[in-house]
Structures are given as structure tokens and as C-alpha cells.
Enzyme design. Structure first.
Site, mmCIF file in Angstrom:
data_model
loop_
_atom_site.group_PDB
_atom_site.id
_atom_site.type_symbol
_atom_site.label_atom_id
_atom_site.label_comp_id
_atom_site.label_asym_id
_atom_site.label_seq_id
_atom_site.Cartn_x
_atom_site.Cartn_y
_atom_site.Cartn_z
ATOM 1 N N ASP A 106 87.947 -14.439 -18.046
ATOM 2 C CA ASP A 106 88.415 -16.135 -18.317
ATOM 3 C C ASP A 106 88.692 -16.695 -16.756
ATOM 4 O O ASP A 106 87.341 -17.490 -16.120
ATOM 5 C CB ASP A 106 89.380 -16.651 -19.517
ATOM 6 C CG ASP A 106 89.256 -18.201 -19.898
ATOM 7 O OD1 ASP A 106 88.454 -18.371 -20.002
ATOM 8 O OD2 ASP A 106 90.279 -18.374 -20.095
ATOM 9 N N ARG A 168 91.401 -7.672 -33.521
ATOM 10 C CA ARG A 168 90.687 -6.666 -32.606
ATOM 11 C C ARG A 168 89.306 -6.062 -33.079
ATOM 12 O O ARG A 168 88.597 -5.203 -32.401
ATOM 13 C CB ARG A 168 91.715 -6.091 -32.115
ATOM 14 C CG ARG A 168 93.531 -6.128 -31.531
ATOM 15 C CD ARG A 168 93.610 -5.633 -30.333
ATOM 16 N NE ARG A 168 94.828 -6.511 -29.615
ATOM 17 C CZ ARG A 168 95.018 -7.185 -28.572
ATOM 18 N NH1 ARG A 168 93.919 -7.167 -27.687
ATOM 19 N NH2 ARG A 168 95.775 -7.585 -27.614
HETATM 20 P P1 IMP Z 1 91.919 -14.545 -17.652
HETATM 21 O O1 IMP Z 1 93.499 -14.266 -16.412
HETATM 22 O O2 IMP Z 1 92.273 -16.869 -17.633
HETATM 23 O O3 IMP Z 1 91.063 -13.858 -16.602
HETATM 24 O O4 IMP Z 1 92.646 -13.958 -18.687
HETATM 25 C C1 IMP Z 1 92.033 -12.832 -19.421
HETATM 26 C C2 IMP Z 1 93.049 -12.198 -20.426
HETATM 27 O O5 IMP Z 1 93.940 -13.270 -21.629
HETATM 28 C C3 IMP Z 1 91.605 -11.930 -21.361
HETATM 29 O O6 IMP Z 1 92.193 -10.086 -21.067
HETATM 30 C C4 IMP Z 1 92.061 -11.823 -22.701
HETATM 31 O O7 IMP Z 1 93.616 -10.711 -23.065
HETATM 32 C C5 IMP Z 1 93.152 -13.635 -22.829
HETATM 33 N N1 IMP Z 1 92.072 -14.009 -23.674
HETATM 34 C C6 IMP Z 1 90.965 -15.029 -22.032
HETATM 35 N N2 IMP Z 1 90.489 -15.683 -23.010
HETATM 36 C C7 IMP Z 1 90.621 -15.312 -24.645
HETATM 37 C C8 IMP Z 1 90.263 -15.505 -25.616
HETATM 38 O O8 IMP Z 1 89.077 -15.777 -25.547
HETATM 39 N N3 IMP Z 1 90.265 -14.390 -26.850
HETATM 40 C C9 IMP Z 1 90.984 -13.606 -26.505
HETATM 41 N N4 IMP Z 1 91.892 -13.261 -25.455
HETATM 42 C C10 IMP Z 1 91.346 -13.861 -24.831
#
Ligand code: IMP
Length: 182
Positions: A106, A168
Site C-alpha cells: 500500500d 481472511r
Molecule cells: P503498507 O505499509 O502501507 O504498504 O501496508 C501494508 C499492510 O497494510 C498490508 O500488509 C496489510 O496488512 C495492510 N493493508 C493495507 N491495505 C489493506 C487493505 O485494503 N485491506 C487489508 N489490509 C490492508
């Protein structure tokens, strides 16, 4: 099972069949890229478990599997980017070809932390394979070698992805209704 959309779901983004087909394609790419090298898949608990096991079954070279867990405050409701390892790998990765397997990238902050940490352990190579990629919200640029699907800027659940630890086990990926995602 899991066929009837739940009340929390706005729409199904990828069906079980679409997911299975795409995973086979990505597994074939991985097989070609790493042929002749023993590969270690590292899954980030818990979200990547469903993806990792599906992917590993279609990779046609020998693979080792290990997992780590993170405590992440990198979600949409709190400050992003604060991550620590809550459960470390069982074994070292020195001189190994490693592919980090994620459920979704993300902002990229979680992955940046993991790549920094793991690269300091001396792997021969360190790549990233993600099930979903939400590039529109990226805060830090991260090399993603393999991805199954690019997704729009909506919160999604299923196939490993949760909301408050639920959903999940859905066999598909769905967009949550906004009012359920606050
Ligand atoms: P990042 O550090 O912002 O890239 O976040 C990654 C983590 O956020 C992922 O491994 C997920 O656990 C959580 N995450 C981000 N977007 C979503 C979503 O749309 N649904 C569920 N979990 C999400």
C-alpha cells in the site's frame, strides 16, 4: 463455500477463478526467473499465508518457506510506517535467493522496513512478490518484481486480507462497504 457476498461487501474485485489463474501465471514467471537456484519464500504473517501457499504449489523448482510477523501501525486508521518484527525468521538467509511474499503493498512503508532489515542479513538476492498492489497510495518507492493484481484505492478483504482480523478466509477479494471500514 464463501460464494454469497457478505453484507460487509460492496463488490467482488477478483473471483476465486481469476485469482487461481493469475497465481499460476506469476508462479510460472518465478519458476523461470529462479530456475537452477534454490529459492526461499518468506511470508509476512498473517495476510500472505493464503497467497504464499497457493503460489508455492505452482512454482516448479524446489522452495524453502519461512515466515515472519510484524507489528504494524501502518494501517489506514493510525500513523503509517511504524513497524517492528514481532516474530523473526526461524533460519538465517545468508547467501540465499529470497523472495519476500506480501498480501498487499500500500504505502510501501512496511516493505521498506522489511527490505532494509532482511538485506542486512546478507542474502544473495532479495525480491518482492505481492498479491495486490495499490500503487496510488505509495509513499516510498519499492521495487516490486512480481505482482498478481493492481487494485484501485478501496479497502479490500479476502484471500488473506482482513478487516479487524475477519474475512481472511474468503476465497475471493472484495471491496468493503465504506461504512463497515471505519
Ligand atoms: P503498507 O505499509 O502501507 O504498504 O501496508 C501494508 C499492510 O497494510 C498490508 O500488509 C496489510 O496488512 C495492510 N493493508 C493495507 N491495505 C489493506 C487493505 O485494503 N485491506 C487489508 N489490509 C490492508
Amino acid at each position: 463455500m464463501n460464494r454469497d457476498p457478505l453484507p460487509a461487501i460492496e463488490r467482488i474485485l477478483f473471483t476465486e477463478e481469476q485469482i487461481a489463474l493469475r497465481i499460476q501465471e506469476v508462479a510460472a514467471e518465478i519458476t523461470e526467473r529462479y530456475r537452477g537456484k534454490p529459492l526461499k519464500l518468506i511470508g509476512v504473517l498473517k495476510g500472505s499465508v493464503f497467497f504464499l501457499t497457493a503460489l508455492a504449489r505452482h512454482i516448479q523448482i524446489p522452495v524453502k518457506i519461512d515466515f515472519l510477523a510484524i507489528s504494524s501501525f501502518s494501517n489506514r486508521s493510525s500513523a503509517p510506517g511504524v513497524v517492528r518484527i514481532a516474530k523473526d525468521l526461524d533460519e538465517g538467509i545468508e547467501n540465499e535467493d529470497v523472495l519476500l511474499v506480501e498480501d498487499i503493498v500500500d504505502t510501501g512503508l512496511t516493505l521498506r522496513y522489511l527490505l532494509q532489515t532482511l538485506s542486512s542479513r546478507g542474502p544473495n538476492s532479495l525480491g518482492v512478490c505481492t498479491f495486490l498492489d495499490r500503487n496510488s497510495r505509495r509513499l516510498v518507492q519499492i521495487p516490486v518484481e512480481f505482482r498478481c493484481f493492481e487494485i484501485p484505492d478501496h479497502f479490500v478483504i479476502g484471500f488473506g486480507l482482513d478487516h479487524n482480523q475477519l474475512y481472511r478466509n474468503l476465497t475471493y477479494v472484495a471491496v468493503m462497504k465504506p461504512e463497515k471500514n471505519t
